[in-house]
Design a protein around this motif. Structure first.
Motif, PDB file in Angstrom:
ATOM      1  N   VAL A  63       0.832  -1.207   0.000  1.00  0.00           N
ATOM      2  CA  VAL A  63       0.000   0.000   0.000  1.00  0.00           C
ATOM      3  C   VAL A  63       0.870   1.262   0.000  1.00  0.00           C
ATOM      4  O   VAL A  63       0.490   2.283  -0.571  1.00  0.00           O
ATOM      5  N   GLU A  64       2.045   1.176   0.595  1.00  0.00           N
ATOM      6  CA  GLU A  64       2.949   2.334   0.631  1.00  0.00           C
ATOM      7  C   GLU A  64       3.357   2.795  -0.768  1.00  0.00           C
ATOM      8  O   GLU A  64       3.706   3.955  -0.957  1.00  0.00           O
ATOM      9  N   LEU A  65       3.311   1.898  -1.728  1.00  0.00           N
ATOM     10  CA  LEU A  65       3.697   2.262  -3.094  1.00  0.00           C
ATOM     11  C   LEU A  65       2.657   3.108  -3.804  1.00  0.00           C
ATOM     12  O   LEU A  65       2.981   3.780  -4.784  1.00  0.00           O
ATOM     13  N   ILE A  66       1.429   3.096  -3.307  1.00  0.00           N
ATOM     14  CA  ILE A  66       0.378   3.870  -3.970  1.00  0.00           C
ATOM     15  C   ILE A  66      -0.175   5.003  -3.109  1.00  0.00           C
ATOM     16  O   ILE A  66      -1.108   5.681  -3.509  1.00  0.00           O
ATOM     17  N   GLU A  67       0.403   5.207  -1.936  1.00  0.00           N
ATOM     18  CA  GLU A  67      -0.056   6.298  -1.077  1.00  0.00           C
ATOM     19  C   GLU A  67       0.290   7.646  -1.696  1.00  0.00           C
ATOM     20  O   GLU A  67       1.415   7.840  -2.181  1.00  0.00           O
ATOM     21  N   PRO A  68      -0.666   8.581  -1.674  1.00  0.00           N
ATOM     22  CA  PRO A  68      -0.400   9.918  -2.232  1.00  0.00           C
ATOM     23  C   PRO A  68       0.764  10.594  -1.516  1.00  0.00           C
ATOM     24  O   PRO A  68       0.974  10.396  -0.326  1.00  0.00           O
TER      25      PRO A  68
END
Length: 72
Positions: A63-68
């Protein structure tokens, strides 16, 4: 928001924060250094499975890869 660029920025930032080179991630993940470079420049459109495998390789939650981030 261009998700390819966001993922690339996040991946590069997280990889560097863990002190990993693209070559080290290549050895851990099986994705070529050329692919990783293209990803970090926002030129790749990785699948969900690829995001998960790359996150595993650098030791983060996928999820960290797609966090704004703050960049637009």
């Amino acid at each position: 928001m261009d998700m390819r660029k966001l993922v690339g920025r996040n991946f590069a930032r997280l990889r560097r924060a863990r002190g990993l080179t693209q070559e080290e991630v290549e050895a851990r993940s099986g994705f070529s250094q050329q692919y990783l470079s293209s990803l970090e420049r926002g030129r790749r459109n990785p699948t969900v499975i690829t995001l998960y495998e790359l996150a595993q390789a650098i030791g983060v939650n996928h999820v960290e890869l797609i966090e704004p981030d703050d960049q637009v």
